[in-house]
Design a protein around this motif. Structure first.
Motif, short mmCIF file in Angstrom:
data_model
loop_
_atom_site.label_atom_id
_atom_site.label_comp_id
_atom_site.label_asym_id
_atom_site.label_seq_id
_atom_site.Cartn_x
_atom_site.Cartn_y
_atom_site.Cartn_z
N SER A 405 0.83 -1.21 0.00
CA SER A 405 0.00 0.00 0.00
C SER A 405 0.85 1.25 0.00
O SER A 405 0.48 2.27 -0.60
N LEU A 406 2.03 1.21 0.65
CA LEU A 406 2.92 2.36 0.66
C LEU A 406 3.50 2.62 -0.72
O LEU A 406 3.65 3.77 -1.15
N LEU A 407 3.84 1.54 -1.44
CA LEU A 407 4.32 1.70 -2.81
C LEU A 407 3.25 2.35 -3.69
O LEU A 407 3.54 3.26 -4.48
N ALA A 408 2.02 1.87 -3.56
CA ALA A 408 0.93 2.44 -4.35
C ALA A 408 0.67 3.89 -3.97
O ALA A 408 0.47 4.75 -4.84
N GLU A 409 0.68 4.17 -2.69
CA GLU A 409 0.42 5.53 -2.22
C GLU A 409 1.49 6.50 -2.71
O GLU A 409 1.19 7.59 -3.23
N THR A 410 2.76 6.13 -2.55
CA THR A 410 3.87 7.02 -2.92
C THR A 410 3.92 7.29 -4.42
O THR A 410 4.23 8.40 -4.86
#
Length: 432
Positions: A405-410
């Motif tokens: 989710s952090l990869l997608a968010e960033t």
């Protein structure tokens, strides 16, 4: 990472009503995992005793195995659902069983349940009830038949996600329209180490001693180079049976260390599939009498650590012109390097030293075909002008819900300032 072509079309595992005659993982499977020697004068162990008992026609353990392998399908519609959740450390998996009146095809058909959170470090004793919400189902390779494994996340009785429930936040990110439109794919390479029981030392290593230096062990065969292959193979087949999108396995650089790959999985599925695969591996090592470790640097010194490299792409990255999209994503990742590192696993500083195929934890870098960088881009991606990137920073004990989710968010939701973007592009030599 093993070659991955396309993700599964099913975003939720659907359970059919067909039955099996016995548990897919039987005593025959485990007989190859446990010690078989019975030499005169050799020390006795519980593992050896179990194998002898299983081989006995009327032995107690043999009768127990027969009961464990009973197929209940012809006699009842009832199934056993194993509710699985992440415990208080954020890396331990817990589970308990519940009888369900009939087979189900979707998590929404299952009831919510509760457990004592004070016993898992997730709630105080005076208000210890934590509620389990079923989120994904998989076939149970241990019980067989229509029995299922259920991945759950955790809430207070008032419906608030508890602090260790990282799935809730991930589901919010993956339900964002911008993220949905980009159909994010993840391919996760889970490394792990097998340890001997009662000693914190890798499988196949002399207790208190060391094998020969690294070099001959990676993807190797042979009794002096490969330790724990049966466990890896049993896990591979169990995951396929369960419906996990496992795409491959291999022996790793450090002896006693292995890897399996899951993906490509779309969005929240990546986390569900990794957590279920970890649970199955915990159960298999439990039965084999071996300890599973997800420590990112289980042995200090000149030995490789254990990571959880995460391959990532979006629809725009996979289409023509995607290489420029990848470089823009790398720019964003460079600007949030510290945020990612802080969320990429406990003890990761012992692994990310700049040695043993890692980048230094304090320095962000990227490169084509360079395994010593934070982010690696494959030669094939560069040549085709589209493809995926590999984030090599996550530790083996990372939470897949957090990392994906952090990869997608960033890369899809977060926008840097123009000044920061310009400075980062200059520093990284990103020609965007």
């Amino acid at each position: 990472m093993a070659q991955i072509l396309a993700p599964s079309t099913q975003w939720q595992m659907r359970i059919t009503k067909s039955s099996a005659n016995a548990s897919p993982i039987s005593s025959k499977t485990w007989s190859s995992l446990l010690f078989k020697q019975n030499k005169k004068g050799a020390p006795t162990s519980s593992s050896k005793f179990r194998v002898l008992a299983i081989k006995s026609e009327n032995g107690t353990v043999n009768r127990l195995e027969n009961l464990l392998n009973l197929d209940t399908t012809p006699f009842t519609d009832k199934i056993i659902a194993e509710y699985i959740w992440v415990g208080g450390t954020g890396i331990d998996v817990r589970s308990k069983s519940r009888t369900i009146p009939k087979p189900v095809e979707h998590p929404s058909e299952l009831p919510k349940w509760n457990y004592d959170g004070s016993s898992t470090g997730q709630a105080p004793g005076e208000d210890s009830e934590v509620i389990l919400y079923p989120q994904a189902i998989f076939k149970d390779p241990f019980r067989g038949g229509n029995h299922i494994l259920v991945i759950c996340d955790t809430y207070t009785p008032a419906g608030e996600p508890i602090p260790t429930n990282k799935r809730h936040r991930a589901a919010q990110v993956f339900s964002d329209p911008k993220v949905i439109a980009e159909v994010p794919w993840f391919g996760i390479e889970q490394e792990y180490t097998l340890l001997q029981t009662n000693v914190n030392w890798p499988l196949g290593w002399p207790v208190g001693g060391y094998p020969g230096p690294q070099g001959p062990y990676y993807c190797a065969a042979g009794a002096d180079k490969s330790y724990g292959r049966d466990i890896s193979d049993a896990h591979y087949k169990a995951c396929i049976y369960a419906g996990i999108n496992i795409s491959g396995t291999n022996g790793e650089v450090m002896p006693g260390q292995w890897e399996f790959q899951v993906g490509p999985s779309v969005g929240i599925d990546a986390g569900d599939h990794i957590w279920c695969a970890r649970y199955i591996l915990e159960r298999i090592t439990e039965q084999a009498g071996v300890v599973l470790s997800l420590d990112p640097k289980p042995i200090q010194g000149d030995w490789n650590g254990a990571g959880c490299h995460t391959n990532y792409s979006t629809k725009s990255m996979r289409e023509d012109g995607g290489y420029e999209v990848i470089k823009k994503a790398i720019l964003n990742l460079s600007l949030r390097h510290r945020d990612h590192i802080s969320a990429y696993g406990e003890g990761n500083e012992r692994r990310l030293t700049g040695k043993h195929e890692t980048a230094d934890i304090n320095t962000f870098s990227w490169g084509v075909a360079n395994r010593g960088c934070s982010i690696r881009v494959g030669r094939d991606t560069e040549a085709k002008g589209k493809g995926y990137l590999e984030d090599r920073r996550p530790a083996s004990n990372m939470d897949p819900y957090v990392v994906t989710s952090l990869l997608a968010e960033t890369t899809l939701l977060w926008e840097p300032t123009l000044e920061a973007e310009a400075l980062a592009a200059q520093k990284l030599a990103l020609k965007v």
